[in-house]
Design an enzyme around this catalytic site. Structure first.
Site, PDB file in Angstrom:
ATOM      1  N   CYS A  59      11.971  -1.055  -6.190  1.00  0.00           N
ATOM      2  CA  CYS A  59      13.338  -0.614  -5.908  1.00  0.00           C
ATOM      3  C   CYS A  59      13.899  -1.414  -4.729  1.00  0.00           C
ATOM      4  O   CYS A  59      13.167  -2.156  -4.060  1.00  0.00           O
ATOM      5  CB  CYS A  59      13.366   0.882  -5.614  1.00  0.00           C
ATOM      6  SG  CYS A  59      12.661   1.344  -3.999  1.00  0.00           S
ATOM      7  N   ILE A 117       4.632   9.104  -4.471  1.00  0.00           N
ATOM      8  CA  ILE A 117       4.334  10.484  -4.094  1.00  0.00           C
ATOM      9  C   ILE A 117       5.662  11.191  -3.844  1.00  0.00           C
ATOM     10  O   ILE A 117       6.364  10.883  -2.884  1.00  0.00           O
ATOM     11  CB  ILE A 117       3.443  10.534  -2.837  1.00  0.00           C
ATOM     12  CG1 ILE A 117       2.149   9.755  -3.087  1.00  0.00           C
ATOM     13  CG2 ILE A 117       3.158  11.979  -2.438  1.00  0.00           C
ATOM     14  CD1 ILE A 117       1.326   9.496  -1.854  1.00  0.00           C
ATOM     15  N   GLU A 118       6.011  12.107  -4.751  1.00  0.00           N
ATOM     16  CA  GLU A 118       7.277  12.825  -4.650  1.00  0.00           C
ATOM     17  C   GLU A 118       7.087  14.156  -3.945  1.00  0.00           C
ATOM     18  O   GLU A 118       5.995  14.731  -3.946  1.00  0.00           O
ATOM     19  CB  GLU A 118       7.841  13.085  -6.052  1.00  0.00           C
ATOM     20  CG  GLU A 118       8.134  11.816  -6.809  1.00  0.00           C
ATOM     21  CD  GLU A 118       8.552  12.052  -8.245  1.00  0.00           C
ATOM     22  OE1 GLU A 118       8.951  11.066  -8.885  1.00  0.00           O
ATOM     23  OE2 GLU A 118       8.459  13.200  -8.751  1.00  0.00           O
ATOM     24  N   GLU A 149       4.821   1.065  -3.594  1.00  0.00           N
ATOM     25  CA  GLU A 149       4.755  -0.107  -2.723  1.00  0.00           C
ATOM     26  C   GLU A 149       4.692   0.310  -1.257  1.00  0.00           C
ATOM     27  O   GLU A 149       3.934  -0.266  -0.468  1.00  0.00           O
ATOM     28  CB  GLU A 149       5.983  -1.010  -2.943  1.00  0.00           C
ATOM     29  CG  GLU A 149       6.103  -1.538  -4.355  1.00  0.00           C
ATOM     30  CD  GLU A 149       6.898  -0.629  -5.291  1.00  0.00           C
ATOM     31  OE1 GLU A 149       7.397  -1.138  -6.296  1.00  0.00           O
ATOM     32  OE2 GLU A 149       7.009   0.595  -5.026  1.00  0.00           O
TER      33      GLU A 149
END
Length: 130
Positions: free
Chosen positions: A85, A42-43, A54
């Site tokens: 990441c 969710i940006e 995650e």
């Protein structure tokens, strides 16, 4: 057994909000109680202050009363065998062990399975805080 995790991660991609990166990611984890918790990236406009798939799945697990991760599946539409990441590797290490299986997927299924210890061999842990 891991096919249900893959399907939950793939379904989560449809709920992601990635207007800036155009890089949808889904993740699903199985808690030690057997329940599956999914998440999507969710940006927000203050890129990169959003949160990863995650991280979203971990939040769902914690809010549902879970505390330990047994296995994880990660999938991205635009990358085969997308790994978590660095930040998510550390977040996963907070709730999982080095032997926890991480399934790296493409849109058709699991491509490769590695352990969290292979992804993050020198995880920062609570022992470092004492």
């Amino acid at each position: 057994m891991s096919k249900d995790l893959f399907e939950a991660a793939r379904n989560a991609i449809g709920r992601c909000h990635a207007p800036y990166s155009q890089f949808p990611v889904g993740a699903a984890l199985r808690g030690d109680d057997g329940r599956i918790h999914a998440g999507a990236n969710i940006e927000v406009a203050s890129f990169p202050e959003g949160w990863c798939a995650e991280t979203t799945a971990i939040g769902h697990m914690i809010m549902a009363g879970g505390r330990r991760i047994e296995e994880v599946a990660v999938i991205a539409e635009k990358k085969v065998a997308c790994t978590p990441c660095g930040g998510c590797r550390q977040r996963l290490a907070e709730f999982a062990g080095p032997d926890t299986k991480i399934h790296l997927c493409d849109m058709n299924g699991i491509v490769q399975t590695v352990t969290l210890g292979e992804l993050l061999p020198y995880a920062f842990d609570s022992d470092a805080l004492t």
